[in-house]
Design an enzyme around this catalytic site. Structure first.
Site, mmCIF file in Angstrom:
data_model
loop_
_atom_site.group_PDB
_atom_site.id
_atom_site.type_symbol
_atom_site.label_atom_id
_atom_site.label_comp_id
_atom_site.label_asym_id
_atom_site.label_seq_id
_atom_site.Cartn_x
_atom_site.Cartn_y
_atom_site.Cartn_z
ATOM 1 N N GLU A 169 -13.905 -12.223 -4.669
ATOM 2 C CA GLU A 169 -12.561 -11.689 -5.000
ATOM 3 C C GLU A 169 -11.459 -12.427 -4.236
ATOM 4 O O GLU A 169 -10.288 -12.327 -4.597
ATOM 5 C CB GLU A 169 -12.462 -10.208 -4.597
ATOM 6 C CG GLU A 169 -13.401 -9.251 -5.324
ATOM 7 C CD GLU A 169 -14.708 -9.067 -4.571
ATOM 8 O OE1 GLU A 169 -15.006 -9.864 -3.659
ATOM 9 O OE2 GLU A 169 -15.442 -8.127 -4.912
ATOM 10 N N GLU B 197 -15.984 -11.381 4.536
ATOM 11 C CA GLU B 197 -14.892 -11.097 3.588
ATOM 12 C C GLU B 197 -14.361 -12.365 2.945
ATOM 13 O O GLU B 197 -14.118 -12.418 1.741
ATOM 14 C CB GLU B 197 -13.762 -10.354 4.322
ATOM 15 C CG GLU B 197 -12.626 -9.923 3.404
ATOM 16 C CD GLU B 197 -11.454 -9.325 4.177
ATOM 17 O OE1 GLU B 197 -11.143 -8.154 3.957
ATOM 18 O OE2 GLU B 197 -10.841 -10.022 5.014
ATOM 19 N N GLU C 61 0.831 -1.205 0.000
ATOM 20 C CA GLU C 61 0.000 0.000 0.000
ATOM 21 C C GLU C 61 0.870 1.263 0.000
ATOM 22 O O GLU C 61 0.517 2.266 -0.609
ATOM 23 C CB GLU C 61 -0.945 -0.018 1.209
ATOM 24 C CG GLU C 61 -2.030 1.013 1.082
ATOM 25 C CD GLU C 61 -3.223 0.775 2.015
ATOM 26 O OE1 GLU C 61 -3.328 -0.324 2.590
ATOM 27 O OE2 GLU C 61 -4.031 1.704 2.137
ATOM 28 N N SER D 13 -7.772 1.601 -1.853
ATOM 29 C CA SER D 13 -6.542 0.861 -2.162
ATOM 30 C C SER D 13 -6.903 -0.489 -2.782
ATOM 31 O O SER D 13 -7.865 -1.138 -2.373
ATOM 32 C CB SER D 13 -5.772 0.633 -0.863
ATOM 33 O OG SER D 13 -4.764 -0.322 -1.078
ATOM 34 N N GLU E 199 1.929 1.695 -3.478
ATOM 35 C CA GLU E 199 0.751 2.100 -4.256
ATOM 36 C C GLU E 199 0.474 3.587 -4.030
ATOM 37 O O GLU E 199 0.194 4.335 -4.974
ATOM 38 C CB GLU E 199 -0.459 1.263 -3.782
ATOM 39 C CG GLU E 199 -1.726 1.517 -4.567
ATOM 40 C CD GLU E 199 -2.966 0.873 -3.911
ATOM 41 O OE1 GLU E 199 -2.920 0.525 -2.717
ATOM 42 O OE2 GLU E 199 -3.978 0.739 -4.621
ATOM 43 N N CYS F 60 -10.049 -2.291 15.298
ATOM 44 C CA CYS F 60 -10.304 -3.714 15.602
ATOM 45 C C CYS F 60 -10.371 -4.015 17.093
ATOM 46 O O CYS F 60 -10.987 -4.999 17.490
ATOM 47 C CB CYS F 60 -9.229 -4.577 14.963
ATOM 48 S SG CYS F 60 -9.321 -4.483 13.193
ATOM 49 N N CYS G 266 -8.424 -2.340 4.529
ATOM 50 C CA CYS G 266 -8.287 -3.594 5.281
ATOM 51 C C CYS G 266 -9.507 -3.966 6.115
ATOM 52 O O CYS G 266 -9.631 -5.095 6.552
ATOM 53 C CB CYS G 266 -7.034 -3.588 6.149
ATOM 54 S SG CYS G 266 -6.787 -2.085 7.037
ATOM 55 N N LYS H 264 -15.112 -10.347 8.889
ATOM 56 C CA LYS H 264 -14.107 -11.207 8.232
ATOM 57 C C LYS H 264 -14.745 -12.506 7.748
ATOM 58 O O LYS H 264 -14.271 -13.123 6.804
ATOM 59 C CB LYS H 264 -12.943 -11.500 9.188
ATOM 60 C CG LYS H 264 -12.092 -10.286 9.521
ATOM 61 C CD LYS H 264 -11.238 -9.831 8.366
ATOM 62 C CE LYS H 264 -10.437 -8.586 8.709
ATOM 63 N NZ LYS H 264 -9.805 -7.965 7.544
HETATM 64 FE FE1 HC1 Z 1 -8.040 -5.984 12.022
HETATM 65 FE FE2 HC1 Z 1 -6.517 -6.074 10.001
HETATM 66 S S1 HC1 Z 1 -6.186 -4.736 11.781
HETATM 67 S S2 HC1 Z 1 -8.712 -5.418 9.885
HETATM 68 O O1 HC1 Z 1 -8.792 -4.532 12.492
HETATM 69 O O2 HC1 Z 1 -5.958 -4.769 8.741
HETATM 70 O O3 HC1 Z 1 -10.290 -7.858 11.985
HETATM 71 O O4 HC1 Z 1 -7.055 -6.832 14.722
HETATM 72 O O5 HC1 Z 1 -6.790 -8.546 11.409
HETATM 73 O O6 HC1 Z 1 -7.003 -8.076 7.851
HETATM 74 O O7 HC1 Z 1 -3.716 -7.049 10.306
HETATM 75 C C1 HC1 Z 1 -9.449 -7.149 12.149
HETATM 76 C C2 HC1 Z 1 -7.488 -6.511 13.756
HETATM 77 C C3 HC1 Z 1 -7.016 -7.433 11.264
HETATM 78 C C4 HC1 Z 1 -6.776 -7.337 8.656
HETATM 79 C C5 HC1 Z 1 -4.755 -6.694 10.169
#
Ligand code: HC1
Length: 575
Positions: free
Chosen positions: A365, A360, A278, A318, A281, A502, A298, A357
């Site tokens: 994708e 996700e 990133e 991103s 990028e 998080c 993220c 998650k």
């Molecule tokens: Fe997260 Fe991440 S910080 S999004 O908050 O970018 O869930 O802890 O795992 O993928 O590394 C969550 C936390 C985590 C991702 C990272």
């Protein structure tokens, strides 16, 4: 200031407080079920009723304002009887399946019944049952367990501005639900799980995926590995009686190994990799003159929010996948190659503070490895349940270390777990790559860290001054995006879907309200502080110094933004 009398004691509090707040301020514990400070102050549950001198009826203390000379009684026979009756009425239409309930031993209704010594329910009659909504892979509803407190409405509307829930119908038919009784999966739910975090019962929670994990671990044909998100190590301990924010990394790794995972890896490793991809990028965008602002990618709750509510910004997001997804893609390629395992036999499990998650990993994708990159995501709460099931004495486990190389991470990767962490980690690398000098961190700590809803800073780079901004919780994200739409210029923006980032994720331990949402301490700050303290102990504090990431580029990816990196680690979102 206003002076009033509560249970015979003179109390002086600031004007504008409710009687409930004033009482708690004075150490008098008025119970409540629907109240959520600043979010849901609607007086629907009637558990917090009190006697006010001069008023014929009992009053809900959470909505009754203090005034000079008010005389309040919180514990009279009449008050206690009313509270017991309200509770008995609530319980009379509750499924009462505590033994098999997801929130058994951590349910506010159960605790309240215990507190008021409810040993029988004198009301019997018709009961309304509602079908469960289990269509979403991330958040599930059991409406029959709903006590109609409306906290979910409050948090989804006031804090997240996704406006998914509302109260529909009347009387026994009344239900808190998405519009037209639709499934969460069919409306603009961002799957953040904040509603589950504030639900007093098990009416909203994540679907349980723990048995899938046990099945995989018990399948001799499978090679099962696990990654753990940055913030889980500062929250998991709370499930086992540790103080809020205790760092339990070593015990957590040991427990996962005991449970039978072949490798215990760290999402912080791919968080470092995210910064590399990133960072470059962003530098490319700086060279090309945009598109700005560059938006972080993220947090899957934030991505879904952007898709539903601000699709015009998707071009700015991103292309880097989240560290969680990157990890899966690399596990089934890089790691599979290294250990000589057929990726078809590999099961990647993630322990995440996040319900989104789960969503996700099911996105189309996220299969650039040729397989589903991540197979199963469980929340911090689910991991705690598995540890308990396995009979592991968590508190007394000797500490162990993550496996290598995908368990090696810098402090920059670790602070991803707190709001502002992604930008701070990115700046540590971008500044040093472009100036050859270390980022003067103390200068920025104040503006990048902490729980202010919107944060911003300016950083001088050889390319010119850049403006960065941080929002956490999608209500704050909405405010920031509106500012940008009305002309405010930022170059790099971090958005995390959950309040606090998080550490405040929808899959984190549910604390008793007085310690959690309404606590006098900010529990998110305590957890975040622990991340910042823990990162100071690590041998590397910048993502570009992570030797395992360097080796990954040497051995496998080539260089940041290489063709292979693009194929495995990047994606794009279309409205
Ligand atoms: Fe997260 Fe991440 S910080 S999004 O908050 O970018 O869930 O802890 O795992 O993928 O590394 C969550 C936390 C985590 C991702 C990272």
């Amino acid at each position: 200031k206003v002076s009033l009398t509560i249970d015979g004691r003179k109390v002086t509090v600031p004007e504008g407080m409710s009687v409930l707040e004033a009482a708690r301020h004075a150490g008098v514990d008025i119970p409540s079920l629907c109240y959520l400070k600043g979010v849901n102050e609607v007086g629907t549950c009637r558990i917090c009723v009190v006697e006010i001198e001069g008023s014929k009826n009992l009053q809900a203390s959470c909505t009754y304002p203090v005034s000079e000379g008010l005389v309040v009684r919180t514990n009279t026979k009449r008050v206690l009887k009313a509270r017991r009756t309200v509770l008995q009425l609530l319980l009379s239409e509750h499924p009462q399946d505590c033994l098999t309930c997801y929130r058994n031993t951590n349910c506010e209704l159960q605790a309240m019944a215990h507190r008021f010594n409810i040993v029988e329910i004198p009301f019997h009659g018709e009961r309304t049952t509602f079908p469960n909504d289990d269509k979403s892979v991330a958040v599930m509803r059991e409406p029959s367990k709903c006590i109609r407190c409306r906290r979910c409405i409050g948090v989804c509307s006031a804090i997240q501005t996704a406006y998914v829930y509302s109260a529909t119908h009347r009387g026994f038919e009344s239900i808190i639900s998405p519009a037209f009784g639709m499934s969460l999966d069919d409306v603009a739910c961002i799957t953040c799980g904040q509603c589950a975090n504030v639900c007093p019962t098990a009416a909203i929670h994540e679907p349980d995926n723990t048995s899938q994990v046990w099945d995989a671990l018990n399948d001799p044909e499978k090679y099962v590995i696990v990654q753990v998100a940055p913030s889980v190590r500062v929250t998991l301990g709370e499930e086992f009686g540790f103080p809020i924010g205790s760092v339990v990394t070593g015990q957590m790794v040991a427990a996962l190994r005991k449970m039978g995972f072949a490798k215990v890896f760290d999402t912080d490793f791919t968080a470092d990799l995210t910064i590399m991809e990133e960072g470059y990028e962003f530098l490319q965008k700086l060279k090309a003159g945009g598109p700005f602002p560059h938006l972080s990618s993220c947090s899957p709750g934030w991505i879904k929010f952007c898709e539903h509510f601000y699709p015009e910004f998707l071009d700015c997001v991103s292309t880097v996948k989240s560290p969680h997804s990157m990890f899966g893609a690399l596990a089934k390629t890089y790691h599979a190659e290294k250990v000589g395992i057929d990726p078809a036999k590999m099961v990647v499990v993630s322990v995440m503070p996040c319900t989104a998650k789960k969503y996700e990993l099911n996105r189309p994708e996220m299969n650039d490895s040729g397989f589903k990159d991540v197979d199963i995501a469980i929340t911090t709460r689910e991991l705690a349940r598995m540890i308990r099931q396995a009979g592991i004495d968590f508190a007394n486990l000797p500490e162990e270390e993550f496996d290598t190389p995908m368990g090696i991470a810098s402090g920059a990767g670790l602070i991803f777990g707190a709001t502002g962490g992604v930008i701070e980690a990115a700046l540590r690398t971008i500044y040093e790559i472009t100036t050859g000098k270390e980022l003067p961190l103390p200068q920025y700590v104040q503006s990048l860290r902490g729980m202010d809803g919107l944060k911003q800073a300016e950083v001088e780079l050889p390319q010119g001054k850049i403006r960065v901004a941080i929002a956490h919780g999608t209500g704050n994200a909405r405010m920031l995006l509106e500012k940008i739409k009305s002309g405010e210029v930022y170059h790099f923006v971090e958005i995390m879907g959950c309040p606090g980032g998080c550490v405040g994720g929808g899959g984190q331990p549910i604390l008793p309200l007085r310690r959690g949402w309404e606590g006098t301490i900010d529990y998110r700050m305590d957890r975040a502080d622990s991340l910042y303290k823990a990162e100071k102990e690590l041998p590397y504090r910048k993502s570009h110094e992570n030797p395992a990431v360097k080796k990954l580029y040497e051995e496998f990816l080539g260089h940041p933004l290489s063709e292979k990196a693009h194929k495995l680690l990047h994606t794009s979102y279309t409205p």
